[in-house]
Design an enzyme around this catalytic site. Structure first.
Site, PDB file in Angstrom:
ATOM      1  N   THR A 177       0.869  -1.171   0.000  1.00 43.24           N
ATOM      2  CA  THR A 177       0.000   0.000   0.000  1.00 43.24           C
ATOM      3  C   THR A 177       0.902   1.215   0.000  1.00 43.24           C
ATOM      4  O   THR A 177       1.617   1.483   0.964  1.00 43.24           O
ATOM      5  CB  THR A 177      -0.924   0.013   1.224  1.00 43.24           C
ATOM      6  N   LYS A 227      -7.129   1.344  -2.960  1.00 39.76           N
ATOM      7  CA  LYS A 227      -6.746   0.928  -1.614  1.00 39.76           C
ATOM      8  C   LYS A 227      -6.961   2.058  -0.613  1.00 39.76           C
ATOM      9  O   LYS A 227      -7.319   1.815   0.545  1.00 39.76           O
ATOM     10  CB  LYS A 227      -5.287   0.465  -1.596  1.00 39.76           C
ATOM     11  N   LYS A 251       0.555   5.057   8.362  1.00 42.81           N
ATOM     12  CA  LYS A 251       1.163   5.397   7.069  1.00 42.81           C
ATOM     13  C   LYS A 251       0.108   5.486   5.981  1.00 42.81           C
ATOM     14  O   LYS A 251       0.056   6.451   5.213  1.00 42.81           O
ATOM     15  CB  LYS A 251       2.226   4.354   6.722  1.00 42.81           C
TER      16      LYS A 251
END
Length: 293
Positions: A102, A177, A245
């Site tokens: 990701t 995502k 993150k």
């Protein structure tokens, strides 16, 4: 474009919680698999199963026709792909590059564009499903890049996942995502608050879960992470530090599109508080600890 052989040699960089399971499935499906990870000991079990260890990402790239990466942060992705002896510099022309991390949509586009100048074919293919989905080979895989490249890689994706969707051009997989992580972020707050409320109200959280998980409140997080919260099991299926993150990437991308995401902003601030408590290497369900005071 070069069509890969029926059983191309596959390289996988990153054998953490999810990468380890992916590599195991590929070995089980009969592929020759080469692996690299920063901590060699983490690949020991895979080597015992037949994987070939490589000392550097570049050495792996030279030997494999399909190179897959599953690392932690966009900075790791950038180093592995753009480093002096990285994947882009060392991969043979005609190779296929699949980033399962990701990461940033803009970085995915950079990799795609640079790959084309070197006769390489790149896909951004982040996954969802956590440690359970990886272990059971039923990950959701969101893919950005050229459709003809995607179609050639579908047999490999089918070894590790069950919901495989081509979302569009380079970067589209990463944007998808981000949608996934945005939905999870606010949902996780709701799951935690519901279970803490049940506990404080003197209810049995397990029986409460039985009632609400099949109704309108149902979600993957409620059914899969709710029981872990009740059992005080905060081992990582997906690390708090990696979720922070991801939320940061989503907020940066949203800012670039002039979108305000108040739910995501709140979730990120709560997870940052959790990390400050020393829980950055815990699973995302550890948010329960912050609310259950």
């Amino acid at each position: 474009m070069t069509t890969p052989t029926a059983q191309p040699i596959i390289g996988l960089i990153g054998t953490g919680v999810m990468g380890k399971s992916m590599a195991g499935h590929l070995i089980g499906a009969g592929y020759e698999v080469h692996v690299y990870t920063r901590t060699k000991a983490k690949a020991g079990e895979l080597v015992e199963k037949g994987a070939h260890w490589e000392d550097t990402p570049g050495a792996l790239a030279q030997k494999c026709q399909v190179i897959m990466t599953m690392v932690g942060f966009p900075t790791d992705v950038e180093d592995i792909y753009f480093g002096q002896n990285g994947i882009l510099a060392m991969a043979e022309p005609g190779s296929f590059l699949i980033d399962l991390t990701t990461s940033s949509p803009s970085l995915a586009k950079r990799i795609h564009e640079e790959a084309l100048t070197r006769q390489l074919y790149a896909l951004d293919a982040p996954v969802s499903g956590g440690d359970i989905g990886a272990r059971e080979a039923r990950l959701s895989i969101m893919v950005g890049g050229a459709r003809d490249v995607f179609e050639q890689m579908v047999p490999i994706f089918q070894v590790i996942g069950t919901n495989i969707v081509h979302q569009g051009e380079a970067g589209a997989g990463q944007h998808t995502k981000m949608c996934n992580q945005i939905a999870i972020a606010s949902n996780m707050m709701g799951v935690v608050e519901a279970l803490v409320y049940a506990k404080k109200a003197g209810l049995n959280p397990t029986t409460v879960l039985q009632s609400i998980e099949t109704g309108a409140a149902g979600s993957w997080s409620l059914s899969n992470l709710g029981p872990r919260m009740i059992a005080d099991n905060f081992a990582p299926g997906f690390y708090v530090k990696h979720f922070i993150k991801d939320m940061g990437i989503a907020l940066q991308s949203a800012e670039e599109m002039n979108i305000d995401l108040p739910g995501l902003t709140l979730a990120k601030s709560l997870y940052e508080q959790l990390a400050a408590m020393g829980e950055e290497d815990s699973g995302t369900q550890a948010l329960y600890k912050l609310i259950d005071k």
